[in-house]
Design an enzyme around this catalytic site. Sequence first.
Site, short mmCIF file in Angstrom:
data_model
loop_
_atom_site.label_atom_id
_atom_site.label_comp_id
_atom_site.label_asym_id
_atom_site.label_seq_id
_atom_site.Cartn_x
_atom_site.Cartn_y
_atom_site.Cartn_z
N LYS A 90 -10.91 -0.25 -12.44
CA LYS A 90 -12.08 -0.86 -11.81
C LYS A 90 -12.82 -1.72 -12.83
O LYS A 90 -12.77 -1.42 -14.02
CB LYS A 90 -13.02 0.22 -11.26
CG LYS A 90 -12.36 1.25 -10.34
CD LYS A 90 -12.01 0.67 -9.00
CE LYS A 90 -11.43 1.76 -8.08
NZ LYS A 90 -11.11 1.25 -6.75
N THR A 105 -7.14 4.32 -10.89
CA THR A 105 -7.17 2.92 -10.46
C THR A 105 -8.16 2.16 -11.32
O THR A 105 -9.31 2.58 -11.47
CB THR A 105 -7.59 2.82 -8.98
OG1 THR A 105 -6.73 3.65 -8.20
CG2 THR A 105 -7.50 1.39 -8.50
N HIS A 136 0.90 1.75 -1.64
CA HIS A 136 -0.47 1.82 -1.16
C HIS A 136 -0.49 1.55 0.34
O HIS A 136 0.30 0.75 0.84
CB HIS A 136 -1.36 0.80 -1.89
CG HIS A 136 -2.83 1.09 -1.73
ND1 HIS A 136 -3.51 0.79 -0.56
CD2 HIS A 136 -3.73 1.66 -2.55
CE1 HIS A 136 -4.77 1.16 -0.70
NE2 HIS A 136 -4.93 1.70 -1.90
N ARG A 137 -1.40 2.23 1.05
CA ARG A 137 -1.42 2.13 2.51
C ARG A 137 -2.55 1.24 3.02
O ARG A 137 -3.08 1.47 4.11
CB ARG A 137 -1.50 3.52 3.12
CG ARG A 137 -2.74 4.32 2.71
CD ARG A 137 -2.78 5.66 3.42
NE ARG A 137 -3.99 6.41 3.07
CZ ARG A 137 -4.42 7.48 3.73
NH1 ARG A 137 -3.74 7.94 4.77
NH2 ARG A 137 -5.52 8.11 3.37
N ASP A 194 -5.26 -2.08 -8.25
CA ASP A 194 -5.78 -1.83 -6.91
C ASP A 194 -4.98 -2.64 -5.91
O ASP A 194 -4.26 -3.58 -6.26
CB ASP A 194 -7.27 -2.17 -6.82
CG ASP A 194 -8.04 -1.13 -6.02
OD1 ASP A 194 -7.49 -0.67 -5.00
OD2 ASP A 194 -9.16 -0.76 -6.41
N SER A 204 -6.46 10.17 -3.61
CA SER A 204 -7.26 9.14 -4.28
C SER A 204 -8.42 8.74 -3.39
O SER A 204 -8.27 8.57 -2.19
CB SER A 204 -6.38 7.91 -4.58
OG SER A 204 -7.14 6.87 -5.15
#
Length: 475
Positions: A175, A173, A294-295, A203, A379
């Site tokens: 950053k 991811t 993504h959750r 992200d 992750s």
Amino acid sequence: MSPQTETKAGVGFKAGVKDYKLTYYTPDYETKDTDILAAFRVTPQPGVPPEEAGAAVAAESSTGTWTTVWTDGLTSLDRYKGRCYDIEPVAGEENQFIAYVAYPLDLFEEGSVTNMFTSIVGNVFGFKALRALRLEDLRIPPAYVKTFQGPPHGIQVERDKLNKYGRPLLGCTIKPKLGLSAKNYGRAVYECLRGGLDFTKDDENVNSQPFMRWRDRFLFCAEALYKAQAETGEIKGHYLNATAGTCEEMIKRAVFARELGVPIVMHDYLTGGFTANTSLAHYCRDNGLLLHIHRAMHAVIDRQKNHGIHFRVLAKALRMSGGDHIHSGTVVGKLEGERDITLGFVDLLRDDFVEKDRSRGIYFTQDWVSLPGVLPVASGGIHVWHMPALTEIFGDDSVLQFGGGTLGHPWGNAPGAVANRVALEACVQARNEGRDLAREGNEIIREASKWSPELAAACEVWKEIKFEFQAMDTL
């Protein structure tokens, strides 16, 4: 007078309030192969019997309401009502029970996770007779599973598209998650992919903000992955987050990603909603795009032990709605995830048939009747020292995603990616040679670091990093 005869029109309408258990608690009921079965953790208010609480859940999540209504006589409640068919106390917990409820399949619209959840976890969670309520598991019958497309492509098709076999896939991811310009963002993507990662990722909260509009990000990321592909000879991908404020805008972003020729897009399925997610999954299958899920927001729903929805239910719902990857916790990193429970819902994501196993939190046998599988994504707070454990826990059919564990390398993004790829290849080779990753993991990493200065530097940086907190998600 029995509850059944009370609802017949010939008897006449009898107004008033009656106990739910008279109609909706049916311990003699034999479940049908076509029923949707639910396991609820019920905490009744003081003075409310568990049978009444379980029956109330069955009623309020199907045909019932708080009083008798005359229109009950115009239909067959026995055909359409939910039934609480069993109740058992929760071991070690005071005044908590598992209530098993069976729902007739006719209560639900075909191919709609939205409609299924609106019934099963709708108003009933605010019911005053219950102090708390948690949906622990669902059994989705094959007859209902077959009304869903499921993941756009599934595990095997993804491997064939990427031409990558025999190991977990590696991701990262980017950053900082917010604040980079599109060009600098694309540069970070390129460095990570060039270093040996298979994927990089937006992200979850990267959509289209003033500092980086979505179209600019898509263009620079596409340039980065094509450049990395040319240099490495490997197929690369970046999860371009198509999540947007409207379904129309979301599909517009997915269309642009397809026009760029990239292999994968991304969606935040809980904040975006199941209707939007299913629409995007259908588009992705029709147009050859993989879909990463993504959750974000899941812990609001699933983290409390006695109220909400367990993630294994959200995972099943995602497999039905559609997604090729979903974040599933790490067991070893910074985010919540107890090993046996995590592996339970990982199997529910990947396998075609999963047996009931209460030791792993699986309340029902689940037959997916060849619905494509979903790759679990580990992750959150993981680094090279975790690689042996992650390889052993998740196996080949997974994505191991190192954000800070790549970008935090003291020499930069590309060396961070090299360190992770070397660590992964060393663990896979050791496993294939018959070595015990759980027992010899640290030794395997140390051996590999002797010929990889990038890995040696990563090992030194993260040798003391641990996230040692007790998991809340326990049986």
